[in-house]
Design a protein around this motif. Structure first.
Motif, PDB file in Angstrom:
ATOM      1  N   VAL A   1      -1.286  -9.556   4.041  1.00 48.49           N
ATOM      2  CA  VAL A   1      -2.023  -9.204   2.830  1.00 48.49           C
ATOM      3  C   VAL A   1      -1.053  -8.960   1.674  1.00 48.49           C
ATOM      4  N   ARG A   2       0.027  -8.234   1.936  1.00 49.14           N
ATOM      5  CA  ARG A   2       0.988  -7.940   0.863  1.00 49.14           C
ATOM      6  C   ARG A   2       1.642  -9.212   0.355  1.00 49.14           C
ATOM      7  N   ILE A   3       1.978 -10.128   1.262  1.00 42.80           N
ATOM      8  CA  ILE A   3       2.664 -11.358   0.864  1.00 42.80           C
ATOM      9  C   ILE A   3       1.762 -12.222  -0.007  1.00 42.80           C
ATOM     10  N   ARG A   4       0.485 -12.383   0.356  1.00 45.85           N
ATOM     11  CA  ARG A   4      -0.418 -13.191  -0.452  1.00 45.85           C
ATOM     12  C   ARG A   4      -0.516 -12.639  -1.879  1.00 45.85           C
ATOM     13  N   ALA A   5      -0.730 -11.319  -1.992  1.00 48.91           N
ATOM     14  CA  ALA A   5      -0.868 -10.715  -3.320  1.00 48.91           C
ATOM     15  C   ALA A   5       0.435 -10.818  -4.109  1.00 48.91           C
ATOM     16  N   ALA A   6       1.572 -10.603  -3.443  1.00 48.34           N
ATOM     17  CA  ALA A   6       2.865 -10.644  -4.137  1.00 48.34           C
ATOM     18  C   ALA A   6       3.179 -12.052  -4.632  1.00 48.34           C
ATOM     19  N   LEU A   7       2.882 -13.073  -3.839  1.00 52.65           N
ATOM     20  CA  LEU A   7       3.149 -14.451  -4.258  1.00 52.65           C
ATOM     21  C   LEU A   7       2.329 -14.811  -5.484  1.00 52.65           C
ATOM     22  N   ARG A   8       1.066 -14.434  -5.482  1.00 53.81           N
ATOM     23  CA  ARG A   8       0.220 -14.746  -6.638  1.00 53.81           C
ATOM     24  C   ARG A   8       0.700 -13.993  -7.888  1.00 53.81           C
ATOM     25  N   SER A   9       1.043 -12.719  -7.718  1.00 49.82           N
ATOM     26  CA  SER A   9       1.501 -11.930  -8.863  1.00 49.82           C
ATOM     27  C   SER A   9       2.802 -12.465  -9.443  1.00 49.82           C
ATOM     28  N   ALA A  10       3.661 -13.035  -8.593  1.00 49.10           N
ATOM     29  CA  ALA A  10       4.946 -13.570  -9.056  1.00 49.10           C
ATOM     30  C   ALA A  10       4.820 -14.986  -9.602  1.00 49.10           C
ATOM     31  N   GLY A  11       3.620 -15.553  -9.595  1.00 45.50           N
ATOM     32  CA  GLY A  11       3.429 -16.883 -10.159  1.00 45.50           C
ATOM     33  C   GLY A  11       3.605 -18.023  -9.186  1.00 45.50           C
ATOM     34  N   TYR A  12       3.678 -17.738  -7.902  1.00 41.54           N
ATOM     35  CA  TYR A  12       3.803 -18.794  -6.904  1.00 41.54           C
ATOM     36  C   TYR A  12       2.423 -19.171  -6.367  1.00 41.54           C
ATOM     37  N   GLU A  13       2.394 -20.297  -5.663  1.00 36.53           N
ATOM     38  CA  GLU A  13       1.179 -20.728  -4.994  1.00 36.53           C
ATOM     39  C   GLU A  13       1.211 -20.279  -3.537  1.00 36.53           C
ATOM     40  N   VAL A  14       0.075 -19.839  -3.061  1.00 30.71           N
ATOM     41  CA  VAL A  14      -0.046 -19.557  -1.635  1.00 30.71           C
ATOM     42  C   VAL A  14      -0.464 -20.868  -0.960  1.00 30.71           C
ATOM     43  N   PRO A  15       0.413 -21.465  -0.126  1.00 36.46           N
ATOM     44  CA  PRO A  15       0.090 -22.777   0.468  1.00 36.46           C
ATOM     45  C   PRO A  15      -1.248 -22.735   1.207  1.00 36.46           C
ATOM     46  N   ARG A  16      -2.097 -23.721   0.896  1.00 35.69           N
ATOM     47  CA  ARG A  16      -3.393 -23.806   1.558  1.00 35.69           C
ATOM     48  C   ARG A  16      -3.234 -24.579   2.860  1.00 35.69           C
ATOM     49  N   LYS A  17      -2.433 -24.016   3.725  1.00 37.47           N
ATOM     50  CA  LYS A  17      -2.176 -24.600   5.032  1.00 37.47           C
ATOM     51  C   LYS A  17      -2.144 -23.494   6.079  1.00 37.47           C
ATOM     52  N   ASN A  18      -2.119 -23.928   7.309  1.00 38.31           N
ATOM     53  CA  ASN A  18      -1.975 -22.972   8.399  1.00 38.31           C
ATOM     54  C   ASN A  18      -0.497 -22.646   8.564  1.00 38.31           C
ATOM     55  N   ILE A  19      -0.144 -21.413   8.254  1.00 34.04           N
ATOM     56  CA  ILE A  19       1.262 -20.990   8.278  1.00 34.04           C
ATOM     57  C   ILE A  19       1.486 -20.133   9.526  1.00 34.04           C
ATOM     58  N   THR A  20       2.423 -20.558  10.347  1.00 30.25           N
ATOM     59  CA  THR A  20       2.775 -19.800  11.554  1.00 30.25           C
ATOM     60  C   THR A  20       4.131 -19.146  11.344  1.00 30.25           C
ATOM     61  N   VAL A  21       4.183 -17.840  11.537  1.00 31.80           N
ATOM     62  CA  VAL A  21       5.429 -17.073  11.406  1.00 31.80           C
ATOM     63  C   VAL A  21       5.806 -16.552  12.788  1.00 31.80           C
ATOM     64  N   ASN A  22       6.982 -16.930  13.245  1.00 31.89           N
ATOM     65  CA  ASN A  22       7.480 -16.469  14.541  1.00 31.89           C
ATOM     66  C   ASN A  22       8.651 -15.522  14.314  1.00 31.89           C
TER      67      ASN A  22
END
Length: 507
Positions: free
Chosen positions: A53-74
């Motif tokens: 949740v924090r990453i999505r909001a931070a990316l948008r606030s910083a002017g980046y795009e949140v990739p509309r893909k399935n992102i897997t973080v390991n």
């Protein structure tokens, strides 16, 4: 303009706190078609999972795009439980790099640690010292958020990232050289001078003996006698903290989020927990495991005021740490070894009302209540405290007149004198005839008169073997302060005074 084809996966270096150490973590990110979202795997706790949740909001606030893909973080390794919000920054950077929104060049030279705000700012997290030491061991530069300060440690390189939006031009241009805390700018954490305590010259001398020999000390006396004032000035006469102890103490205080300015100025830790403290608060524990008060006192002093009010089960926790200098906490995910080499000071009233034996104030407790209260002070823990001193209330005229006695400078000189002579004696002991004596007291170099005084005291007070050795340890420290190679009757008798056994031993 077409963006370059994204790599199948991208990894950055990160870490998480385990106990008081930072464990390396590799953050791997891959993107694929499917339902848009961020999936985090790798045994993350609730704070790690909330990063989505924090990453999505931070990316948008910083002017980046949140990739509309399935992102897997390991988060590797997969069998290590990850805790804390410090993984926010490395996950966000890996997502930005794999989606082509920031240049990936140079990211492998850094260890990232930081918590993201919803507006895109990057905040520092607890444990900065541990992260910095891990980065040094891995040959990397630590990147953390604003709000933390670089602590001067050899070989450590720390830089600051204030906001995600600064990463567009590349990692090298985004970072700010960290402001270094200069030891000259650190405010001194003085705890007062011993000259402020009047009418307690014997107690001051006993504290100097305790500091010179590293002895635990218990002060017993009525309310207002000055026990707490004496204890709070004790760190002022201890020798300078060693670099190893200082680094370990910095790690412990950094992980807990405690102020480290005192340690940076050379002041040893002083911890005084309330008697209502829990076992986990004293020894360490919780989820995730964090150091307790005994570890926060590492390299310094643990002061237990109103010792008799502490539950017996809590006090018995101290037995093994006092002897070994560390505590092992075992949980389902493994063991945690926390350093806790401290010097114990304790204070207590002699009875519930505090006035038994006072020549001026009558005690209101019955004999059974006094016995029960004093039994709380005894036991296996008290058997490991070398010095027990009765503290009497100073005369009122001394307080009014402001009589001066031993000050911190004088006591510190005695401590340094005793420690210096003790080191010299131990290094030259093989040249002395005393090295060929036999018995458990041989290492204390008692002369004949000293041995006779020891035997008289042992018979009169019915001392056990442990009690005799404890008395000899204190006597040996007294002799070191006097710069005497052999421990004489005078030194043994002074030591007995610090254990409440001063009577009937003359001659």
């Amino acid at each position: 303009m077409m963006r370059p084809t994204s790599p199948p996966s991208f990894a950055v270096r990160a870490a998480c706190i385990r106990g008081i150490e930072a464990a390396p973590v590799t953050v791997e990110v891959s993107m694929s078609g499917g339902i848009p979202g961020i999936c985090i795997v790798g045994l993350g706790d609730a704070a790690v999972m909330d990063a989505r949740v924090r990453i999505r909001a931070a990316l948008r606030s910083a002017g980046y795009e949140v990739p509309r893909k399935n992102i897997t973080v390991n988060l590797a390794p997969g069998d290590l439980r990850k805790t804390g919000a410090g993984l926010d920054l490395p996950i966000a950077i890996a997502i930005l790099a794999i989606s082509g929104q920031i240049p990936p060049q140079g990211l492998d030279e850094y260890l990232f640690c930081g918590e993201l705000g919803l507006d895109g700012r990057v905040e520092a997290v607890k444990g900065g010292v541990s992260y910095a030491l891990l980065a040094r061991d891995l040959g990397l530069t630590l990147v953390q958020g604003q709000g933390g300060s670089e602590i001067p440690l050899p070989g450590v390189l720390v830089k600051r990232l204030e906001a995600l939006g600064r990463l567009r031009q590349g990692i090298q241009d985004a970072l700010v050289v960290h402001t270094t805390l200069s030891e000259a700018l650190v405010v001194s954490c003085s705890s007062g001078d011993f000259s402020d305590v009047v009418g307690q010259e014997v107690a001051k001398r006993a504290l100097a003996v305790a500091a010179a020999g590293g002895h635990g000390m218990l002060m017993v006396g009525p309310p207002g006698a000055g026990k707490t004032m004496l204890a709070r000035r004790f760190t002022g006469i201890l020798p300078a903290i060693s670099e190893r102890e200082r680094q370990e103490a910095l790690c412990i205080h950094s992980v807990v989020g405690e102020d480290v300015s005192g340690l940076l100025s050379g002041v040893r830790p002083f911890r005084s927990p309330h008697h209502s403290i829990s076992a986990a608060g004293l020894a360490g524990g919780g989820r995730p495991v964090r150091p307790g008060e005994i570890s926060l006192a590492h390299g310094g002093v643990l002061f237990l005021d109103e010792l008799a009010e502490f539950p017996g089960s809590i006090l018995q926790i101290l037995r093994q740490p006092m002897e070994e200098g560390w505590i092992q906490i075992v949980r389902a995910d493994g063991g945690y070894r926390l350093p806790c080499r401290f010097q114990l000071l304790a204070a207590s009233n002699p009875c519930p009302c505090g006035y038994v034996g006072d020549p001026q104030v009558d005690c209101t407790c019955n004999a059974a209540a006094v016995d029960r209260y004093q039994m709380r002070i005894g036991g296996p823990l008290a058997d490991r405290i070398d010095i027990r001193l009765d503290i009497a209330r100073p005369a009122p005229d001394l307080i009014v007149e402001g009589a001066e006695g031993l000050c911190t400078h004088d006591l510190k000189a005695l401590v340094e004198q005793g420690r210096t002579f003790g080191r010299w004696r131990r290094s030259h002991r093989h040249l002395s005839d005393a090295a060929h004596t036999e018995g458990v007291t041989a290492s204390f170099d008692l002369d004949e008169a000293g041995e006779r005084a020891l035997l008289r005291l042992a018979r009169a007070a019915h001392l056990t073997g442990r009690g005799m050795v404890r008395l000899c340890r204190v006597a040996r420290t007294v002799a070191d302060i006097a710069e005497a190679e052999r421990c004489s009757q005078e030194h043994v008798l002074e030591a007995s005074m610090y254990q409440g056994r001063g009577g009937g031993c003359g001659g």
